[in-house]
Scaffold this motif. Sequence first.
Motif, mmCIF file in Angstrom:
data_model
loop_
_atom_site.group_PDB
_atom_site.id
_atom_site.type_symbol
_atom_site.label_atom_id
_atom_site.label_comp_id
_atom_site.label_asym_id
_atom_site.label_seq_id
_atom_site.Cartn_x
_atom_site.Cartn_y
_atom_site.Cartn_z
ATOM 1 N N ALA A 156 0.827 -1.204 0.000
ATOM 2 C CA ALA A 156 0.000 0.000 0.000
ATOM 3 C C ALA A 156 0.863 1.256 0.000
ATOM 4 C CB ALA A 156 -0.927 -0.003 1.205
ATOM 5 N N ALA A 157 1.927 1.253 0.812
ATOM 6 C CA ALA A 157 2.821 2.405 0.857
ATOM 7 C C ALA A 157 3.490 2.632 -0.496
ATOM 8 C CB ALA A 157 3.865 2.216 1.949
ATOM 9 N N ALA A 158 3.933 1.547 -1.124
ATOM 10 C CA ALA A 158 4.583 1.670 -2.437
ATOM 11 C C ALA A 158 3.605 2.200 -3.476
ATOM 12 C CB ALA A 158 5.153 0.325 -2.871
ATOM 13 N N ALA A 159 2.337 1.768 -3.379
ATOM 14 C CA ALA A 159 1.330 2.256 -4.328
ATOM 15 C C ALA A 159 1.116 3.755 -4.190
ATOM 16 C CB ALA A 159 0.016 1.508 -4.111
ATOM 17 N N ALA A 160 1.376 4.293 -2.983
ATOM 18 C CA ALA A 160 1.246 5.731 -2.757
ATOM 19 C C ALA A 160 2.524 6.483 -3.115
ATOM 20 C CB ALA A 160 0.895 5.992 -1.291
ATOM 21 N N GLY A 161 3.557 5.762 -3.557
ATOM 22 C CA GLY A 161 4.793 6.402 -3.987
ATOM 23 C C GLY A 161 5.894 6.441 -2.959
ATOM 24 N N LEU A 162 5.672 5.845 -1.766
ATOM 25 C CA LEU A 162 6.702 5.845 -0.729
ATOM 26 C C LEU A 162 7.766 4.804 -1.038
ATOM 27 C CD1 LEU A 162 4.204 7.196 0.715
ATOM 28 C CD2 LEU A 162 5.123 6.269 2.843
ATOM 29 N N ALA A 163 8.974 5.037 -0.561
ATOM 30 C CA ALA A 163 10.004 3.998 -0.556
ATOM 31 C C ALA A 163 9.653 3.015 0.557
ATOM 32 C CB ALA A 163 11.383 4.608 -0.316
ATOM 33 N N THR A 164 10.044 1.773 0.394
ATOM 34 C CA THR A 164 9.653 0.745 1.358
ATOM 35 C C THR A 164 10.817 -0.177 1.685
ATOM 36 O OG1 THR A 164 8.909 -0.699 -0.436
ATOM 37 C CG2 THR A 164 7.232 0.697 0.621
ATOM 38 N N CYS A 165 10.734 -0.774 2.887
ATOM 39 C CA CYS A 165 11.696 -1.805 3.276
ATOM 40 C C CYS A 165 11.011 -2.740 4.261
ATOM 41 C CB CYS A 165 12.940 -1.185 3.905
ATOM 42 S SG CYS A 165 14.239 -2.400 4.310
ATOM 43 N N GLN A 166 11.100 -4.039 4.001
ATOM 44 C CA GLN A 166 10.523 -5.030 4.903
ATOM 45 C C GLN A 166 11.550 -5.441 5.945
ATOM 46 O OE1 GLN A 166 9.490 -8.913 3.271
ATOM 47 N NE2 GLN A 166 7.887 -9.198 4.815
ATOM 48 N N LEU A 167 11.182 -5.291 7.222
ATOM 49 C CA LEU A 167 12.022 -5.787 8.303
ATOM 50 C C LEU A 167 11.760 -7.275 8.463
ATOM 51 C CD1 LEU A 167 14.050 -4.223 10.144
ATOM 52 C CD2 LEU A 167 12.527 -2.809 8.751
ATOM 53 N N CYS B 150 8.761 -11.260 1.641
ATOM 54 C CA CYS B 150 7.753 -11.328 0.583
ATOM 55 C C CYS B 150 8.381 -11.299 -0.806
ATOM 56 C CB CYS B 150 6.751 -10.182 0.730
ATOM 57 S SG CYS B 150 7.436 -8.540 0.405
ATOM 58 N N GLY B 151 9.595 -10.749 -0.917
ATOM 59 C CA GLY B 151 10.263 -10.684 -2.200
ATOM 60 C C GLY B 151 9.832 -9.529 -3.080
ATOM 61 N N ARG B 152 8.878 -8.731 -2.614
ATOM 62 C CA ARG B 152 8.373 -7.611 -3.423
ATOM 63 C C ARG B 152 8.982 -6.270 -3.039
ATOM 64 N NH1 ARG B 152 3.685 -10.377 -2.026
ATOM 65 N NH2 ARG B 152 2.817 -8.693 -0.756
ATOM 66 N N HIS B 153 9.719 -6.235 -1.943
ATOM 67 C CA HIS B 153 10.285 -4.993 -1.432
ATOM 68 C C HIS B 153 11.716 -5.239 -0.968
ATOM 69 C CE1 HIS B 153 6.250 -3.163 -1.347
ATOM 70 N NE2 HIS B 153 5.841 -4.360 -0.963
ATOM 71 N N PRO B 154 12.545 -4.189 -0.929
ATOM 72 C CA PRO B 154 13.848 -4.350 -0.279
ATOM 73 C C PRO B 154 13.636 -4.870 1.133
ATOM 74 C CG PRO B 154 13.712 -2.229 -1.373
ATOM 75 C CD PRO B 154 12.332 -2.816 -1.428
ATOM 76 N N GLN B 155 14.589 -5.631 1.638
ATOM 77 C CA GLN B 155 14.434 -6.180 2.981
ATOM 78 C C GLN B 155 15.694 -5.960 3.799
ATOM 79 O OE1 GLN B 155 13.853 -10.281 1.421
ATOM 80 N NE2 GLN B 155 15.404 -10.897 2.931
ATOM 81 N N ALA B 156 15.530 -5.972 5.130
ATOM 82 C CA ALA B 156 16.650 -5.758 6.045
ATOM 83 C C ALA B 156 16.390 -6.554 7.313
ATOM 84 C CB ALA B 156 16.809 -4.276 6.375
ATOM 85 N N ALA B 157 17.469 -7.064 7.896
ATOM 86 C CA ALA B 157 17.352 -7.850 9.119
ATOM 87 C C ALA B 157 17.261 -6.964 10.350
ATOM 88 C CB ALA B 157 18.539 -8.805 9.250
ATOM 89 N N ASP B 158 17.698 -5.709 10.238
ATOM 90 C CA ASP B 158 17.676 -4.797 11.385
ATOM 91 C C ASP B 158 17.812 -3.370 10.879
ATOM 92 O OD1 ASP B 158 20.409 -4.536 10.706
ATOM 93 O OD2 ASP B 158 21.052 -5.900 12.294
ATOM 94 N N PHE B 159 17.790 -2.409 11.802
ATOM 95 C CA PHE B 159 17.839 -1.005 11.399
ATOM 96 C C PHE B 159 19.196 -0.592 10.811
ATOM 97 C CE2 PHE B 159 14.082 1.518 13.288
ATOM 98 C CZ PHE B 159 13.189 0.551 12.870
ATOM 99 N N PRO B 160 20.332 -1.079 11.308
ATOM 100 C CA PRO B 160 21.594 -0.737 10.641
ATOM 101 C C PRO B 160 21.616 -1.180 9.176
ATOM 102 C CG PRO B 160 22.044 -1.520 12.848
ATOM 103 C CD PRO B 160 20.586 -1.761 12.612
ATOM 104 N N ALA B 161 20.994 -2.324 8.872
ATOM 105 C CA ALA B 161 20.926 -2.761 7.485
ATOM 106 C C ALA B 161 20.042 -1.827 6.661
ATOM 107 C CB ALA B 161 20.399 -4.200 7.413
#
Length: 230
Positions: free
Chosen positions: A186-197, A207-218
């Motif tokens: 939903a956020a991406a559809a509104a034009g926001l950048a996204t990252c899945q924790l 999910c494979g549809r968004h950049p992902q990170a294991a933690d906040f430093p990543a």
Amino acid sequence: MTAGAIRVVLTDIEGTTSAIAFVKETLFPFAEAALDGFLDAHGAEPEVAAILAEVPGPDPRATLRRWMAEDAKATPLKSLQGLIWRAGFEDGRIRGHLWPDVPGCLRAWHAGGIGLAVYSSGSVAAQRLLFGHSVAGDLLGLFGGFFDTRMGGKRDAASYGRIAGELGAAPGAVLFLSDVAEELDAAAAAGLATCQLVRAADGTIPCGRHPQAADFPAVARGFGLPQPVG
């Protein structure tokens, strides 16, 4: 996303800054254990008495305990739990859980000129309690906005557009962090950048549809945000 393009980080709470289990394993048991003592001390106060008046049956405490056992979404129960949690946060019996990597990054991002905001299905009041009485101290001063579902559903793209507008930022300059793929969609559809924790301790599935990170430093590394010192 190029370094420097992100001006605001908008973050979810459960599964993102904090353990999903915090509510179930800490907040719910605390409210159950504190119920009788809280009602003994505050049951005659107008706010609490009004809640109890909405509880059906001849024994409100028994009904409340049954609702707790059933994890019922009954409004009087949720209202009373909120008051009990507020008392626990304010007197130090509860501290809001944050993953250890979170506070340092929040402070570094704030110090580096990145705006911070929260969007959670929990009420703004509950958000402020968690960050104001967290395991890392009072972090409220780091945030420029707190948003709940009064802005709209978290799986509704329009909600994120409204929040970007409230923050005075172009959608593309806002990075939304969440563990929930549908919220990120939903956020991406509104034009926001996204990252899945994707936190192993929470069992999050990428999910494979968004950049992902294991933690906040990543997250910081992936989006060119300031890194915490030390």
